[in-house]
Scaffold this active site. Structure first.
Site, mmCIF file in Angstrom:
data_model
loop_
_atom_site.group_PDB
_atom_site.id
_atom_site.type_symbol
_atom_site.label_atom_id
_atom_site.label_comp_id
_atom_site.label_asym_id
_atom_site.label_seq_id
_atom_site.Cartn_x
_atom_site.Cartn_y
_atom_site.Cartn_z
ATOM 1 N N LYS A 83 55.616 28.708 44.254
ATOM 2 C CA LYS A 83 55.023 28.703 42.915
ATOM 3 C C LYS A 83 55.980 28.219 41.829
ATOM 4 O O LYS A 83 55.556 27.656 40.834
ATOM 5 C CB LYS A 83 54.476 30.088 42.572
ATOM 6 C CG LYS A 83 53.218 30.408 43.376
ATOM 7 C CD LYS A 83 52.472 31.578 42.766
ATOM 8 C CE LYS A 83 51.107 31.749 43.392
ATOM 9 N NZ LYS A 83 51.170 32.420 44.709
ATOM 10 N N GLU A 97 47.950 33.622 34.062
ATOM 11 C CA GLU A 97 47.235 34.666 34.783
ATOM 12 C C GLU A 97 48.038 34.991 36.039
ATOM 13 O O GLU A 97 48.807 34.156 36.509
ATOM 14 C CB GLU A 97 45.841 34.177 35.184
ATOM 15 C CG GLU A 97 45.750 33.402 36.518
ATOM 16 C CD GLU A 97 46.492 32.064 36.549
ATOM 17 O OE1 GLU A 97 46.735 31.496 35.460
ATOM 18 O OE2 GLU A 97 46.843 31.597 37.653
ATOM 19 N N SER A 134 54.878 29.401 52.888
ATOM 20 C CA SER A 134 54.762 29.311 51.432
ATOM 21 C C SER A 134 55.632 30.324 50.692
ATOM 22 O O SER A 134 56.040 30.082 49.558
ATOM 23 C CB SER A 134 53.297 29.463 51.004
ATOM 24 O OG SER A 134 52.739 30.642 51.533
HETATM 25 C C1 LIG Z 1 50.127 32.526 45.561
HETATM 26 C C2 LIG Z 1 50.546 32.315 46.968
HETATM 27 C C3 LIG Z 1 49.732 31.617 47.884
HETATM 28 C C4 LIG Z 1 48.376 31.101 47.554
HETATM 29 O O1 LIG Z 1 48.323 30.161 46.539
HETATM 30 P P1 LIG Z 1 48.055 28.622 46.783
HETATM 31 O O2 LIG Z 1 47.836 28.082 45.428
HETATM 32 O O3 LIG Z 1 46.824 28.507 47.658
HETATM 33 O O4 LIG Z 1 49.233 28.050 47.463
HETATM 34 C C5 LIG Z 1 50.206 31.412 49.165
HETATM 35 N N1 LIG Z 1 51.410 31.886 49.552
HETATM 36 C C6 LIG Z 1 52.213 32.564 48.706
HETATM 37 C C7 LIG Z 1 53.529 33.048 49.200
HETATM 38 C C8 LIG Z 1 51.805 32.811 47.400
HETATM 39 O O5 LIG Z 1 52.620 33.497 46.571
#
Ligand SMILES: *Cc1c(COP(=O)(O)O)cnc(C)c1O
Length: 402
Positions: free
Chosen positions: A91, A113, A379
């Site tokens: 993010k 948000e 992610s």
């Molecule tokens: C917020 C988040 C997501 C989901 O958000 P996307 O916009 O779909 O990438 C996925 N993995 C992690 C670690 C997150 O913090």
């Protein structure tokens, strides 16, 4: 290249997207539509953005060949380690870029948000970095269940507003942020956390996250001699880490794209966040997309133990690419994700975010050839989810017996 990920001038991906905002925001959204591409493509922006990604976020994130996981699934799996970024997830790539955009546009106040609090923390972080005031809207339910992230945001200097409308979760926080934006359109920049919201936000976020696939290309070439994988795998909530992972490969037909959305207890249980499987066309937070809604158009609450995937909409580009058949979208249950999270932990010593564990769980639903090259985006890191993993250890099968 990237034809399918470029929206029309009005912000449409096929039938999805657009900018459905209250009249009071027309000018604000229009100004952003006019400004974002020239700024994002300017040399000054690129230089500063690249520098911050390198020195502050810690990019490039490693592409790691996971040998034990590869043996388990009978192919060659590389993990794109977004979990190693500053603040623990992908993010921050987006918030660094959007705050530079805000500053360039002369905005002096930042709002955002947040659901689990990860985007709130990433936004509060870059506001501290730039010395800008930050206000974060967060459902009261989430404020209570994600208390550590609330304290992190406050420590970073942000004001957290608990939202008490609706189910008091992410969807309500988005509505409240839009409401605040309507009250302060002139000086405020809304940093949106995923590839959602009115045009041009999905395109802004996808471009800022596209550094992920840009790096995959050269890292893969270094490690394997070719710059494309056979498979790309990512989890999808609003769709930003998935968009970044596939950005430079969407038009490359040699690459199969598999996304994992959160089925919660199961797609047929009414307790799910699998929007692509269960949603229908509607408008949510300024965009036409797939939405989980009742027959009369009331937005339904999403359910998953994974707070970052707990959203009843989906980025319009993914609604389009899934409908076109370019993305194969799998629904992964809480139990499958927990098991996969433990599996990655035990096989590779990497505790993934429970969101990312959904992508790992997708591996078990695919059939690979032994020489297939798979790139899976981790992610985020799982430090924030240790309690969730422990609370659901009974779902982890043999891995949960400790
Ligand atoms: C917020 C988040 C997501 C989901 O958000 P996307 O916009 O779909 O990438 C996925 N993995 C992690 C670690 C997150 O913090």
């Amino acid at each position: 290249m990237e034809q399918e990920l470029n929206p029309s001038p009005e912000g449409f991906y096929g039938p999805f997207g657009g900018a459905y905002v209250p009249e009071i925001l027309y000018k604000c959204v229009h100004d952003l539509q006019e400004a974002y591409l020239p700024i994002l493509e300017s040399e000054d922006f690129k230089r500063e953005y690249r520098q911050l990604l390198h020195d502050y976020v810690g990019r490039p994130s490693p592409l790691y060949e996971a040998r034990r996981l590869s043996r388990r699934y009978g192919c060659r799996i590389f993990l794109k380690r977004e979990d190693l970024n500053h603040t623990g997830a992908h993010k921050i790539n987006n918030t660094v870029g959007q705050i530079l955009l805000a500053r360039q546009m002369g905005k002096t106040r930042i709002i955002a948000e947040t659901g689990a609090g990860q985007h709130g923390v990433a936004t509060a972080t870059v506001c501290a970095l730039m010395g800008m005031p930050c206000e974060v809207f967060m459902g009261k339910t989430d404020v209570e269940r994600q208390h550590t992230n609330v304290e992190r945001m406050r420590m970073l200097g942000a004001t957290v507003h608990p939202v008490t409308t609706g189910n008091m979760t992410l969807s309500d926080a988005c509505s409240e942020a839009i409401r605040d934006w309507c009250c302060h359109p002139a000086d405020t920049f809304y940093i949106v956390g995923s590839t959602m919201g009115p045009h041009p936000y999905p395109d802004i976020v996808a471009r800022l996250q596209s550094v992920i696939s840009e790096e995959i290309r050269w890292q893969l070439r270094e490690k394997t001699g070719r710059d494309h994988p056979d498979w790309l795998v990512a989890c999808v909530g609003g769709g930003s880490n998935a968009a970044g992972t596939i950005y430079h490969y969407v038009d490359d037909e040699r690459v199969r794209i598999v996304l994992a959305e959160a089925a919660g207890r199961g797609t047929d249980t009414g307790h799910t966040a699998a929007t692509i499987h269960c949603g229908s066309e509607g408008i949510i937070h300024g965009a036409r997309t797939l939405v989980m809604q009742t027959a009369d158009g009331q937005i339904e609450e999403a359910f998953t133990i994974s707070a970052g995937l707990d959203y009843p909409g989906i980025g319009p580009m993914h609604a389009h690419l899934a409908r076109q058949g370019r993305e194969q979208v799998l629904a992964v249950t809480d139990a499958e994700a927990v098991r996969a999270g433990y599996e990655l932990t035990r096989l590779e010593g990497i505790i993934p975010a429970i969101e990312s564990a959904h992508a790992v769980a997708a591996l078990g639903k695919l059939t690979f050839r032994h020489d297939d090259i798979v790139v899976l985006t981790v992610s985020g890191r799982g430090d924030k989810d240790v309690e969730t993993y422990l609370a659901h250890k009974d779902m982890a099968g043999a891995y949960g017996e400790f």
